[in-house]
Design a protein around this motif. Structure first.
Motif, mmCIF file in Angstrom:
data_model
loop_
_atom_site.group_PDB
_atom_site.id
_atom_site.type_symbol
_atom_site.label_atom_id
_atom_site.label_comp_id
_atom_site.label_asym_id
_atom_site.label_seq_id
_atom_site.Cartn_x
_atom_site.Cartn_y
_atom_site.Cartn_z
ATOM 1 N N VAL A 248 0.836 -1.207 0.000
ATOM 2 C CA VAL A 248 0.000 0.000 0.000
ATOM 3 C C VAL A 248 0.868 1.253 0.000
ATOM 4 O O VAL A 248 0.691 2.158 -0.827
ATOM 5 N N THR A 249 1.808 1.331 0.933
ATOM 6 C CA THR A 249 2.659 2.525 1.010
ATOM 7 C C THR A 249 3.624 2.599 -0.165
ATOM 8 O O THR A 249 3.957 3.693 -0.624
ATOM 9 N N GLY A 250 4.045 1.455 -0.680
ATOM 10 C CA GLY A 250 4.952 1.442 -1.827
ATOM 11 C C GLY A 250 4.310 1.924 -3.107
ATOM 12 O O GLY A 250 5.008 2.284 -4.064
ATOM 13 N N ASN A 251 2.973 1.934 -3.141
ATOM 14 C CA ASN A 251 2.257 2.439 -4.311
ATOM 15 C C ASN A 251 1.733 3.856 -4.100
ATOM 16 O O ASN A 251 0.815 4.298 -4.797
ATOM 17 N N GLY A 252 2.324 4.557 -3.148
ATOM 18 C CA GLY A 252 2.035 5.974 -2.990
ATOM 19 C C GLY A 252 0.888 6.321 -2.071
ATOM 20 O O GLY A 252 0.517 7.495 -1.955
ATOM 21 N N HIS A 253 0.298 5.333 -1.404
ATOM 22 C CA HIS A 253 -0.796 5.609 -0.478
ATOM 23 C C HIS A 253 -0.238 5.802 0.934
ATOM 24 O O HIS A 253 0.812 5.269 1.285
ATOM 25 N N GLY A 254 -0.972 6.525 1.766
ATOM 26 C CA GLY A 254 -0.547 6.735 3.137
ATOM 27 C C GLY A 254 -0.929 5.581 4.040
ATOM 28 O O GLY A 254 -1.681 4.673 3.654
ATOM 29 N N GLU A 255 -0.390 5.630 5.266
ATOM 30 C CA GLU A 255 -0.723 4.598 6.234
ATOM 31 C C GLU A 255 -2.215 4.574 6.544
ATOM 32 O O GLU A 255 -2.756 3.539 6.931
ATOM 33 N N GLN A 256 -2.886 5.701 6.335
ATOM 34 C CA GLN A 256 -4.330 5.751 6.604
ATOM 35 C C GLN A 256 -5.100 4.780 5.709
ATOM 36 O O GLN A 256 -6.112 4.199 6.129
ATOM 37 N N VAL A 257 -4.638 4.606 4.479
ATOM 38 C CA VAL A 257 -5.307 3.674 3.568
ATOM 39 C C VAL A 257 -5.181 2.251 4.099
ATOM 40 O O VAL A 257 -6.148 1.475 4.086
ATOM 41 N N TYR A 258 -3.986 1.917 4.578
ATOM 42 C CA TYR A 258 -3.804 0.572 5.155
ATOM 43 C C TYR A 258 -4.710 0.401 6.369
ATOM 44 O O TYR A 258 -5.325 -0.663 6.552
ATOM 45 N N ALA A 259 -4.829 1.436 7.207
ATOM 46 C CA ALA A 259 -5.713 1.358 8.368
ATOM 47 C C ALA A 259 -7.163 1.131 7.934
ATOM 48 O O ALA A 259 -7.909 0.383 8.580
ATOM 49 N N ILE A 260 -7.577 1.773 6.839
ATOM 50 C CA ILE A 260 -8.934 1.576 6.313
ATOM 51 C C ILE A 260 -9.138 0.122 5.906
ATOM 52 O O ILE A 260 -10.180 -0.491 6.199
ATOM 53 N N LEU A 261 -8.144 -0.463 5.249
ATOM 54 C CA LEU A 261 -8.260 -1.857 4.810
ATOM 55 C C LEU A 261 -8.373 -2.795 6.015
ATOM 56 O O LEU A 261 -9.168 -3.745 5.989
ATOM 57 N N LEU A 262 -7.600 -2.535 7.066
ATOM 58 C CA LEU A 262 -7.707 -3.346 8.272
ATOM 59 C C LEU A 262 -9.088 -3.210 8.903
ATOM 60 O O LEU A 262 -9.666 -4.194 9.379
ATOM 61 N N THR A 263 -9.624 -2.006 8.889
ATOM 62 C CA THR A 263 -10.952 -1.778 9.458
ATOM 63 C C THR A 263 -12.019 -2.510 8.662
ATOM 64 O O THR A 263 -12.942 -3.107 9.234
ATOM 65 N N VAL A 264 -11.909 -2.469 7.345
ATOM 66 C CA VAL A 264 -12.851 -3.197 6.484
ATOM 67 C C VAL A 264 -12.816 -4.687 6.790
ATOM 68 O O VAL A 264 -13.857 -5.337 6.958
ATOM 69 N N ASN A 265 -11.612 -5.225 6.890
ATOM 70 C CA ASN A 265 -11.461 -6.647 7.198
ATOM 71 C C ASN A 265 -12.105 -6.988 8.540
ATOM 72 O O ASN A 265 -12.921 -7.927 8.640
ATOM 73 N N GLY A 266 -11.760 -6.245 9.587
ATOM 74 C CA GLY A 266 -12.292 -6.548 10.911
ATOM 75 C C GLY A 266 -13.794 -6.403 10.992
ATOM 76 O O GLY A 266 -14.479 -7.231 11.617
ATOM 77 N N ALA A 267 -14.340 -5.364 10.345
ATOM 78 C CA ALA A 267 -15.780 -5.139 10.400
ATOM 79 C C ALA A 267 -16.549 -6.268 9.706
ATOM 80 O O ALA A 267 -17.567 -6.747 10.217
#
Length: 414
Positions: A248-267
């Motif tokens: 995620v970060t290697g493709n120019g996205h911030g850590e917030q995007v990764y946090a969103i993906l974790l939230t989607v998974n958990g929810a």
């Protein structure tokens, strides 16, 4: 008690209401132990705060992980030989002492020894607890009950860090590990006082006139195909914590995007897993495992394409539903098809390769990311699809394997 004819399978509410009293205690214990399972997440931070180097802290953490892997095998053999209740009590007591002992370690080598012991005892109770759940739950409710167990694990893993943050804010790292130890001790005391009266093994490991053990489990070739599938699934699944943040970060996205993906998974897991189990429990046990592993692999392959946030979210949704479909049946399967005298060993034999996959997966994923970039998802997607093929061959998708006679439906605890 199988559902006769075309009668509707048990509902979620009916399953919870009619759950055996011992099973309820084990489910509650699973929730509490995961709410206070601070050791894995905070051990390195604690040790470096105490003055240990990062390398020394890594050695102690590695010892903890090795202990956890070996703990399932030890716990499975002990449970079949000595009985579930004894293993649960001993495991929780040992975990309490060793976890508290980590606060007082004088050097890295003592820390590694104590951490390895704590990891082993913390994991040793799981085959016993899961095997007891299997024996006290009718077959047509196994998948649903294990979905509830998974829910308690995920709720504990989600809320636990919040409790840890409060302890760190108002107390100290020492308090963190003392609370962890106290919850283990409390579960052990409850097991000693409350978990009595329900049938369990404990007459040695003689079966069918001969001495049995893990060699007999390994001789079950179809089961070992499923075990291979569980290992491959673990290697793929753990990339959510290993390769995905780098990608995620290697493709120019911030850590917030990764946090969103974790939230989607958990929810998705918390909201949908128990609900979907109402339908997956109707299927032959191998079918949801096969479908779920294949869907997980497809989700990983989607990551290998374009990388806008919407595509990353789509891929996460896809593989998470694969997890939701497969996981409860994956937990139920070993105990469902095991001979009664080897039930805890079968459960342990399925758990150890998964833990090995979780340990090796980050190394594989990070190396693949560094070497091939997006190609890591081709590799892990292939792992998911190969896992589906292994499970389809081993467990089948159109029928259940023969299993020991199931228990009568136990009355709900008063």
């Amino acid at each position: 008690m199988s559902t006769p004819g075309n009668a509707a399978p048990p509902t979620i509410i009916a399953t919870l209401r009619q759950m055996n009293g011992t099973v309820r205690v084990l489910v509650l214990g699973n929730l509490i132990s995961n709410l206070a399972a601070f050791l894995n997440a905070f051990l390195v931070l604690y040790l470096t705060d105490r003055g240990f180097s990062a390398w020394q802290a890594g050695v102690v953490l590695t010892a903890l992980m090795i202990g956890r892997i070996s703990g399932s095998a030890v716990g499975g053999a002990a449970a079949d030989r000595f009985g579930y209740r004894r293993v649960i009590i001993g495991s929780m007591a040992g975990t309490a002492v060793l976890t508290a002992g980590l606060v007082h370690i004088p050097n890295m080598w003592v820390g590694a020894a104590v951490a390895a012991g704590a990891g082993m005892t913390a994991q040793a109770y799981r085959p016993a607890a899961m095997a007891w759940v299997v024996e006290l739950t009718p077959k047509d409710r196994h998948v649903m009950v294990f979905a509830v167990l998974r829910l308690t694990f995920n709720v504990g893993a989600t809320l636990g860090p919040l409790g840890a943050a409060l302890l760190l804010a108002y107390a100290s790292y020492d308090a963190l590990f003392y609370v962890d130890a106290a919850t283990s001790l409390a579960f052990g005391i409850v097991a000693y006082l409350v978990l009595k009266g329900d049938p369990e093994p404990g007459g040695g490991d003689d079966a069918a006139g001969g001495r049995t053990g893990y060699r007999q489990v390994a001789a079950d070739r179809r089961f070992m195909l499923v075990v291979l599938g569980l290992f491959l699934t673990a290697v793929a699944y753990i990339q959510g914590s290993a390769a995905l943040p780098l990608y995620v970060t290697g493709n120019g996205h911030g850590e917030q995007v990764y946090a969103i993906l974790l939230t989607v998974n958990g929810a998705i897991v918390i909201v949908f897993e128990v609900l979907l189990s109402k339908w997956t429990q109707r299927l032959p046990i191998g079918l949801p495992m096969t479908i779920g592993m294949a869907v997980l692999g497809i989700g990983h392959l989607i990551y290998a394409g374009p990388t806008p946030v919407a595509v990353l979210v789509l891929a996460t949704v896809v593989w998470t539903f694969g997890e939701v479909i497969a996981a409860p049946s994956m937990m139920a399967y070993p105990g469902l098809i095991a001979p009664p005298a080897l039930r805890a060993r079968y459960i342990a034999a399925a758990a150890v390769p998964q833990q090995a996959g979780y340990a090796l997966g980050p190394i594989i994923g990070v190396a693949a990311w560094q070497a091939w970039g997006a190609g890591v998802w081709v590799l892990t997607g292939a792992c998911g699809l190969a896992a589906a093929a292994c499970v389809a061959a081993g467990a089948g998708t159109g029928r259940r394997r023969p299993a020991a006679e199931e228990p009568a439906l136990a009355p709900a605890a008063e």
